[in-house]
Design a protein around this motif. Structure first.
Motif, PDB file in Angstrom:
ATOM      1  N   MET A   1       0.830  -1.187   0.000  1.00 18.13           N
ATOM      2  CA  MET A   1       0.000   0.000   0.000  1.00 18.13           C
ATOM      3  C   MET A   1       0.872   1.247   0.000  1.00 18.13           C
ATOM      4  SD  MET A   1      -1.311  -0.289   4.008  1.00 18.13           S
ATOM      5  CE  MET A   1      -2.754   0.658   3.750  1.00 18.13           C
ATOM      6  N   ALA A   2       0.300   2.341  -0.425  1.00 17.84           N
ATOM      7  CA  ALA A   2       1.032   3.607  -0.425  1.00 17.84           C
ATOM      8  C   ALA A   2       1.282   4.048   1.016  1.00 17.84           C
ATOM      9  CB  ALA A   2       0.240   4.674  -1.161  1.00 17.84           C
ATOM     10  N   LEU A   3       2.411   4.682   1.238  1.00 20.35           N
ATOM     11  CA  LEU A   3       2.751   5.171   2.571  1.00 20.35           C
ATOM     12  C   LEU A   3       1.674   6.121   3.090  1.00 20.35           C
ATOM     13  CD1 LEU A   3       4.728   5.320   4.930  1.00 20.35           C
ATOM     14  CD2 LEU A   3       6.001   7.052   3.649  1.00 20.35           C
ATOM     15  N   ALA A   4       1.195   7.017   2.241  1.00 22.77           N
ATOM     16  CA  ALA A   4       0.147   7.957   2.661  1.00 22.77           C
ATOM     17  C   ALA A   4      -1.123   7.221   3.080  1.00 22.77           C
ATOM     18  CB  ALA A   4      -0.151   8.948   1.543  1.00 22.77           C
ATOM     19  N   GLN A   5      -1.424   6.132   2.407  1.00 24.24           N
ATOM     20  CA  GLN A   5      -2.600   5.336   2.752  1.00 24.24           C
ATOM     21  C   GLN A   5      -2.441   4.708   4.137  1.00 24.24           C
ATOM     22  OE1 GLN A   5      -3.364   2.218  -0.069  1.00 24.24           O
ATOM     23  NE2 GLN A   5      -5.185   1.474   0.995  1.00 24.24           N
ATOM     24  N   LEU A   6      -1.250   4.199   4.420  1.00 26.11           N
ATOM     25  CA  LEU A   6      -0.980   3.620   5.734  1.00 26.11           C
ATOM     26  C   LEU A   6      -1.076   4.681   6.819  1.00 26.11           C
ATOM     27  CD1 LEU A   6      -0.116   1.325   7.613  1.00 26.11           C
ATOM     28  CD2 LEU A   6       2.258   1.824   6.983  1.00 26.11           C
ATOM     29  N   ILE A   7      -0.501   5.837   6.580  1.00 25.56           N
ATOM     30  CA  ILE A   7      -0.555   6.926   7.561  1.00 25.56           C
ATOM     31  C   ILE A   7      -1.999   7.333   7.810  1.00 25.56           C
ATOM     32  CG2 ILE A   7       0.092   9.330   8.006  1.00 25.56           C
ATOM     33  CD1 ILE A   7       2.695   8.699   6.375  1.00 25.56           C
ATOM     34  N   ALA A   8      -2.804   7.416   6.754  1.00 27.78           N
ATOM     35  CA  ALA A   8      -4.220   7.767   6.906  1.00 27.78           C
ATOM     36  C   ALA A   8      -4.950   6.699   7.719  1.00 27.78           C
ATOM     37  CB  ALA A   8      -4.867   7.942   5.538  1.00 27.78           C
ATOM     38  N   GLU A   9      -4.628   5.433   7.481  1.00 24.91           N
ATOM     39  CA  GLU A   9      -5.253   4.337   8.230  1.00 24.91           C
ATOM     40  C   GLU A   9      -4.944   4.463   9.718  1.00 24.91           C
ATOM     41  OE1 GLU A   9      -4.024  -0.176   8.495  1.00 24.91           O
ATOM     42  OE2 GLU A   9      -5.084   0.192   6.603  1.00 24.91           O
ATOM     43  N   VAL A  10      -3.691   4.727  10.041  1.00 30.87           N
ATOM     44  CA  VAL A  10      -3.299   4.895  11.444  1.00 30.87           C
ATOM     45  C   VAL A  10      -3.996   6.121  12.029  1.00 30.87           C
ATOM     46  CG1 VAL A  10      -1.367   5.379  13.007  1.00 30.87           C
ATOM     47  CG2 VAL A  10      -1.086   3.715  11.156  1.00 30.87           C
ATOM     48  N   ASP A  11      -4.044   7.196  11.267  1.00 29.34           N
ATOM     49  CA  ASP A  11      -4.696   8.423  11.733  1.00 29.34           C
ATOM     50  C   ASP A  11      -6.175   8.176  12.019  1.00 29.34           C
ATOM     51  OD1 ASP A  11      -4.701  11.280  12.295  1.00 29.34           O
ATOM     52  OD2 ASP A  11      -5.783  11.511  10.402  1.00 29.34           O
ATOM     53  N   ASP A  12      -6.833   7.447  11.142  1.00 31.71           N
ATOM     54  CA  ASP A  12      -8.267   7.178  11.310  1.00 31.71           C
ATOM     55  C   ASP A  12      -8.559   6.294  12.516  1.00 31.71           C
ATOM     56  OD1 ASP A  12      -8.801   8.672   9.048  1.00 31.71           O
ATOM     57  OD2 ASP A  12      -9.033   6.930   7.739  1.00 31.71           O
ATOM     58  N   SER A  13      -7.608   5.440  12.878  1.00 27.09           N
ATOM     59  CA  SER A  13      -7.861   4.484  13.962  1.00 27.09           C
ATOM     60  C   SER A  13      -7.327   4.941  15.324  1.00 27.09           C
ATOM     61  CB  SER A  13      -7.261   3.121  13.613  1.00 27.09           C
ATOM     62  OG  SER A  13      -5.853   3.206  13.545  1.00 27.09           O
ATOM     63  N   ARG A  14      -6.625   6.057  15.362  1.00 29.66           N
ATOM     64  CA  ARG A  14      -6.052   6.484  16.646  1.00 29.66           C
ATOM     65  C   ARG A  14      -7.123   7.101  17.536  1.00 29.66           C
ATOM     66  NH1 ARG A  14      -4.410  12.212  16.790  1.00 29.66           N
ATOM     67  NH2 ARG A  14      -4.901  13.102  14.743  1.00 29.66           N
ATOM     68  N   SER A  15      -6.881   7.052  18.831  1.00 30.88           N
ATOM     69  CA  SER A  15      -7.822   7.640  19.782  1.00 30.88           C
ATOM     70  C   SER A  15      -7.713   9.154  19.748  1.00 30.88           C
ATOM     71  CB  SER A  15      -7.568   7.108  21.193  1.00 30.88           C
ATOM     72  OG  SER A  15      -6.286   7.511  21.637  1.00 30.88           O
ATOM     73  N   ALA A  16      -8.764   9.798  20.172  1.00 30.29           N
ATOM     74  CA  ALA A  16      -8.826  11.261  20.127  1.00 30.29           C
ATOM     75  C   ALA A  16      -7.769  11.918  21.016  1.00 30.29           C
ATOM     76  CB  ALA A  16     -10.217  11.736  20.535  1.00 30.29           C
ATOM     77  N   ASP A  17      -7.316  11.219  22.044  1.00 35.38           N
ATOM     78  CA  ASP A  17      -6.325  11.807  22.951  1.00 35.38           C
ATOM     79  C   ASP A  17      -4.885  11.478  22.555  1.00 35.38           C
ATOM     80  OD1 ASP A  17      -6.487   9.123  23.605  1.00 35.38           O
ATOM     81  OD2 ASP A  17      -6.326   9.449  25.757  1.00 35.38           O
ATOM     82  N   SER A  18      -4.689  10.892  21.377  1.00 33.25           N
ATOM     83  CA  SER A  18      -3.350  10.551  20.884  1.00 33.25           C
ATOM     84  C   SER A  18      -2.998  11.446  19.701  1.00 33.25           C
ATOM     85  CB  SER A  18      -3.337   9.080  20.446  1.00 33.25           C
ATOM     86  OG  SER A  18      -2.133   8.770  19.791  1.00 33.25           O
TER      87      SER A  18
END
Length: 73
Positions: free
Chosen positions: A35-52
């Protein structure tokens, strides 16, 4: 050495800081997942908690990936 990086996530530019070993592993994970690096970063961003923050979430993702790989091997 810690470096500032930027990416476009969902049409918006964002920045984060990562130490070079984390950056290298993150790129390796994206390649391993085909997968594209930007796609992975977006996936992590979407799944992180609001306080992280994104930088911490990316570090934790890399750590969890490495631990999972160790358990598989």
């Amino acid at each position: 050495m810690i470096r500032k990086h930027s990416a476009t996530l969902h049409g918006h530019r964002t920045s984060f800081t990562l130490e070079e070993p984390f950056w290298i592993e993150l790129k390796s994970i994206a390649t391993a997942r085909d997968m594209a690096l930007a796609q992975l970063i977006a996936e992590v961003d979407d799944s992180r908690s609001a306080d992280s923050n994104l930088s911490s979430a990316l570090r934790m993702y890399v750590l969890e990936w490495i631990k999972a790989e160790k358990n598989r091997g």
